[in-house]
Every structure is written in C-alpha cells, then in structure tokens.
Design an enzyme around this catalytic site. Structure first.
Site, PDB file in Angstrom:
ATOM      1  CD  GLU A 163     -23.101  50.699   0.163  1.00 42.93           C
ATOM      2  OE1 GLU A 163     -24.315  50.979   0.008  1.00 42.93           O
ATOM      3  OE2 GLU A 163     -22.601  50.473   1.292  1.00 42.93           O
ATOM      4  CG  HIS A 206     -26.684  55.722   7.225  1.00 42.23           C
ATOM      5  ND1 HIS A 206     -27.726  55.886   6.337  1.00 42.23           N
ATOM      6  CD2 HIS A 206     -25.573  55.539   6.477  1.00 42.23           C
ATOM      7  CE1 HIS A 206     -27.259  55.773   5.103  1.00 42.23           C
ATOM      8  NE2 HIS A 206     -25.953  55.571   5.152  1.00 42.23           N
ATOM      9  CG  HIS A 232     -26.618  55.376   0.021  1.00 40.21           C
ATOM     10  ND1 HIS A 232     -27.065  56.512   0.620  1.00 40.21           N
ATOM     11  CD2 HIS A 232     -25.873  54.713   0.957  1.00 40.21           C
ATOM     12  CE1 HIS A 232     -26.612  56.535   1.881  1.00 40.21           C
ATOM     13  NE2 HIS A 232     -25.897  55.464   2.101  1.00 40.21           N
ATOM     14  CG  ASP A 258     -22.042  54.034   5.309  1.00 39.98           C
ATOM     15  OD1 ASP A 258     -23.100  54.675   5.279  1.00 39.98           O
ATOM     16  OD2 ASP A 258     -21.823  53.054   4.573  1.00 39.98           O
ATOM     17  CG  ASP A 259     -24.020  52.487   8.704  1.00 43.21           C
ATOM     18  OD1 ASP A 259     -25.080  53.031   9.066  1.00 43.21           O
ATOM     19  OD2 ASP A 259     -23.757  52.236   7.518  1.00 43.21           O
ATOM     20  CG  HIS A 292     -22.193  58.530   3.498  1.00 41.31           C
ATOM     21  ND1 HIS A 292     -21.949  57.979   2.258  1.00 41.31           N
ATOM     22  CD2 HIS A 292     -23.079  57.703   4.108  1.00 41.31           C
ATOM     23  CE1 HIS A 292     -22.652  56.862   2.141  1.00 41.31           C
ATOM     24  NE2 HIS A 292     -23.341  56.673   3.251  1.00 41.31           N
TER      25      HIS A 292
HETATM   26  N1  ADE Z   1     -28.067  52.304   5.467  1.00 40.85           N
HETATM   27  C1  ADE Z   1     -27.136  52.416   6.407  1.00 40.85           C
HETATM   28  N2  ADE Z   1     -25.920  52.203   5.884  1.00 40.85           N
HETATM   29  C2  ADE Z   1     -26.085  51.963   4.562  1.00 40.85           C
HETATM   30  C3  ADE Z   1     -25.207  51.694   3.488  1.00 40.85           C
HETATM   31  N3  ADE Z   1     -23.886  51.608   3.646  1.00 40.85           N
HETATM   32  N4  ADE Z   1     -25.737  51.488   2.273  1.00 40.85           N
HETATM   33  C4  ADE Z   1     -27.054  51.546   2.109  1.00 40.85           C
HETATM   34  N5  ADE Z   1     -27.921  51.800   3.082  1.00 40.85           N
HETATM   35  C5  ADE Z   1     -27.435  52.011   4.308  1.00 40.85           C
HETATM   36 ZN    ZN Z   2     -24.581  55.124   3.706  1.00 38.42          ZN
END
Ligand code: ADE
Ligand code: ZN
Length: 340
Positions: free
Chosen positions: A202, A21, A199, A280-281, A19
């Site tokens: 969340e 991006h 997703h 994630d990011d 997971h």
């Molecule tokens: N795009 C990038 N990170 C995300 C996240 N945590 N939730 C939804 N979209 C995303």
């Molecule tokens: Zn994500």
C-alpha cells in the site's frame, strides 16, 4: 455514458466487498450518538468539525484519527450498531456478499474484552444474512505496529470463536513493519484453520508483497498497488491467480496516488491480474462501493466490460464456494447482457 447512466449501471451491479475495516465504516453521526450514550467526550464539538479533520497526508495520519474514533465503542451493542449501519448501507448499494475485517487489538488494548467485540459484529452479520440476504465472511486483523507476541494473544482469544472467523489479516502502519515480523503467528493461525490475507504494497515496497506471499503464505493481497514496478512479481500474481483487493478512494485520500487518473487499476486489469475494488474505510475516505466504482470509472474511462470484469473478479476472489461464485457471476453476466 452520462454521469447519471453510469451511476445507474453501477447501482444495479451485484457487488461484493472484500476489503472493508468495520471500524473504518464508523460515520461521524453514529460516532457522536454512541459517544453521547457512553458519556465520552470527543475532541470535536460537532460533526462538521470532526469531518474537517479528515484530511490525511499518509496512512499514519489517517490511522491516528481512526484509532481515536474507535475508542467510543464500549458495549456489544455499539459493535452491533456499527456493523448493522454498514450492512444496511451496502445493502442499499446492491452489495450481496461481504468479507469484513475487524481489529480486535484496537479494542482489547483499551480493556474491551474480545467477546464483546466479536459478539456485536457477529450478531449484525447474522441479522443481515437473515433479513438482507447478504452473505459474509469475517476476518480478524492483527495490528502490525504491535509485536508478534501480542498477535499471538489475540489468536488465543479468538479460539473460542473460531467457528465465526474465516480468516486472519494484517493491517495498520506498513512501513517498518514487514510481513516477516509475523511469520510464526500466521503459521499458527493457518494451523487453526484460518485463511490468510495481508495488507502489502500500500505504502510499502513490492518486497513486502513477496514476503506476504512467500513467508506468510497469504492467498490474497490487500492493496498491492506497488506490484507493477516488479515484473517477476506480476508474473507470480498471474501464475497463482492471486487477487489484489484495491481501494481507489482510500489510495487517493492517503496520497498513495496523487490523482485518480494515476490509479494502476486498468494497467492491472490489462495484464490479467485478478484486481478488485473496495472501500477500505468508507466513512473516512468519502465513499462506499458505488462511489469507488464511480470515481474510478470516471477518471479511468472504464468501459462496461471493465465494470463487468471488476464485479466478476470480486466474486472470483471471494471465499464463497465454487457453486456460489458461479451463481453470482452468472447474475453479473446476465445483468450486463440485458443492457445490450
Ligand atoms: N486499517 C484500516 N485501514 C487501513 C489501511 N488502509 N491500511 C492499513 N491498515 C488499515
Ligand atoms: Zn485496508
């Protein structure tokens, strides 16, 4: 376990990231470098002032900054550099398999062609396979704040590159954009042979997780934190062995949880859910794979058995072949056995 022995153990675990991006791995240093060479002025005059803006109260506040940062990516080389930087970083953390999301619409909406985006990303992934021995899958995500019609246009653009893409996902602003909005495009994506993930849960309710399973037919849920307040849903996840790709540091930074000690990871593992952890990011949330393992391990008092389970779950939940999964899982087990 002391902090340094915990960090040492985590470093050595063969890990998989499911997971991630790619636009969320855009480190400020690289963002400034690419902005400069593309003659684009950022809204911040220094790396420090940009980093100071990384304070979020919810998903949308993060997304606004994340989409702005991505605007400096123009050329194929920019997408290559972004992806290569991520791959070399996770290679240094002993990540051996990645399943990477990219958001084509973040770029095509600004007039960057689909092929420019995917060619840069693909070239870096192939280089990592050859030179770093990292295997990969690529997942194209539809932006859920846009219409299903626009997702269909993205699906069409992807078809010439079908051989490079393993699956489709659904990301961006969750509240008010339920999975049911994308039933047709997910069906069409499956008809093209793409695997499906989304997703869900969340920030959104457990109903969205049900929709992702029942209406979109996804095989994995990204996040899914909200499942625990629905016993029937937990049973469904167990019955069908559906993985949840959790992102603890992301949850903390986006205030999905108030403190790491509140993270539902252990409760999920105790129930037998196929829970995995990812970043994630990472450029925005303060950590890559090792840091996500480390911070959860510290806050939740994870044992070596938990760490081993998490690493094994990652491979089980991946899209590797059964043989490849088996090989990786054996390596994880022998790593932990050697320690005893
Ligand atoms: N795009 C990038 N990170 C995300 C996240 N945590 N939730 C939804 N979209 C995303
Ligand atoms: Zn994500």
């Amino acid at each position: 376990m002391t902090s340094s022995s915990l960090a040492h153990i985590i470093q050595g675990i063969p890990k998989t990231e499911l997971h991630l991006h790619i636009e969320g791995s855009f480190e400020p240093e690289l963002m400034f470098e690419i902005a400069n060479r593309n003659n684009i002025a950022l809204d911040y005059d220094s790396i420090e002032s940009l980093k100071k803006a990384y304070k979020f109260n919810n998903l949308q506040e993060f997304l606004d900054i994340y989409y702005t940062g991505a605007q400096v990516l123009i050329h194929e080389q920019d997408f290559f550099d972004l992806t290569w930087a991520y791959l070399t970083k996770v290679h240094s953390q002993n990540v051996v398999h990645v399943e990477v999301f990219f958001d084509p619409q973040t770029h095509t909406d600004r007039g960057i062609e689909f092929d420019v985006v995917i060619k840069g990303i693909y070239r870096a992934l192939e280089k990592a396979k050859a030179e770093l021995n990292i295997t990969y899958k690529l997942i194209m995500s539809y932006l859920r704040h846009l219409s299903e019609e626009e997702a269909f246009k993205t699906l069409e653009s992807s078809v010439p590159f079908k051989e490079w893409i393993d699956g489709v996902g659904l990301d961006s602003s969750e509240m008010g954009n339920p999975p049911s909005k994308f039933i047709n495009v997910f069906k069409a994506s499956a008809d093209h042979g793409y695997k499906l993930v989304a997703h869900a849960g969340e920030e959104g309710p457990s109903d969205y997780i049900w929709e992702a399973l029942d209406l979109l037919n996804v095989e994995r849920i990204d996040h899914g934190n909200r499942c625990l307040n629905d016993e029937k849903l937990v049973q469904r996840l167990l019955d069908e062995n559906i993985a949840l790709t959790l992102c603890p540091l992301s949850n903390l930074e986006l205030k999905v949880i108030q403190k790491m000690e509140d993270h539902p990871l252990v409760e999920m593992l105790d129930k037998g859910i196929l829970a995995t952890i990812h970043s994630d990011d990472p450029a925005y949330f303060g950590g890559y794979m090792n840091e996500n393992y480390y911070e959860t391990a510290k806050a939740l008092n994870l044992t070596k058995d938990h760490l081993m389970q998490l690493a094994i779950n990652g491979f089980k939940a991946s899209w590797l072949s059964s043989d490849e999964k088996e090989k990786h899982i054996e390596k994880v087990k022998s790593y932990f056995n050697l320690m005893n």
